[in-house]
Design an enzyme around this catalytic site. Sequence first.
Site, short mmCIF file in Angstrom:
data_model
loop_
_atom_site.label_atom_id
_atom_site.label_comp_id
_atom_site.label_asym_id
_atom_site.label_seq_id
_atom_site.Cartn_x
_atom_site.Cartn_y
_atom_site.Cartn_z
N GLN A 150 50.49 5.18 45.42
CA GLN A 150 50.09 4.87 46.79
C GLN A 150 49.47 3.47 46.93
OE1 GLN A 150 47.82 8.50 47.37
NE2 GLN A 150 49.26 9.09 48.96
N ASN A 151 49.28 2.78 45.81
CA ASN A 151 48.81 1.40 45.90
C ASN A 151 49.98 0.56 46.38
OD1 ASN A 151 48.19 -1.41 45.10
ND2 ASN A 151 46.37 -0.47 44.21
N LYS A 152 49.74 -0.27 47.37
CA LYS A 152 50.83 -1.02 48.02
C LYS A 152 51.10 -2.39 47.38
CE LYS A 152 51.77 2.15 50.93
NZ LYS A 152 52.89 2.99 50.55
N PHE A 153 50.43 -2.69 46.26
CA PHE A 153 50.60 -4.02 45.65
C PHE A 153 52.07 -4.37 45.43
CE2 PHE A 153 51.19 -6.81 42.02
CZ PHE A 153 50.47 -7.92 42.43
N THR B 136 45.00 -3.70 48.22
CA THR B 136 46.23 -2.91 48.34
C THR B 136 46.00 -1.45 47.95
OG1 THR B 136 46.88 -3.54 46.09
CG2 THR B 136 47.73 -4.90 47.92
#
Length: 162
Positions: free
Chosen positions: A40-43, A140
């Site tokens: 779920q980290n958008k990096f 992020t």
Amino acid sequence: MNDRISSFNPIIDEQSKILILGSVPGVKSLEQQEYYAHPQNKFWTIIFELLDAEFTLNYDLKLNILKQNKIALWDVIDSCERKGSLDSEIKNEEINDIKSLLEMHPNIKAIFCNGGKSYKELVKILGKNYLIPIFLLPSTSPLHTISYEKKLNSWQIISKHL
């Protein structure tokens, strides 16, 4: 007593032009030994969108995309004690030697901090008026709950420095 955790080695080479700094890897990243491994980290989603590249889950290909686009990656904190993945839980941190990294890589022209903790720590190390620009970007992390669109819009400044 919290266990001590450590960051990863920097992803950088002599071609790198920009440096993206996080605080310290989260639980999922430490488990998988990959930067920004939490699904779920958008990096990675943001990076691939900024670079107009086809998204992949393959970590080596992700690192290759960074390298091709002259993007370096590291964390401000070398090691710390932390329960869970929240930056607010970080205690007894030891800082990475960012100054030496920048001296060894004079090709770095801008630094982008992924979230407030990395920015705050970096400014302590380098000062606000360092030789190259330092940008604070919204984290992020899924724990930073602004919309994806807002994160992406803020991160687009990176494109101007590639």
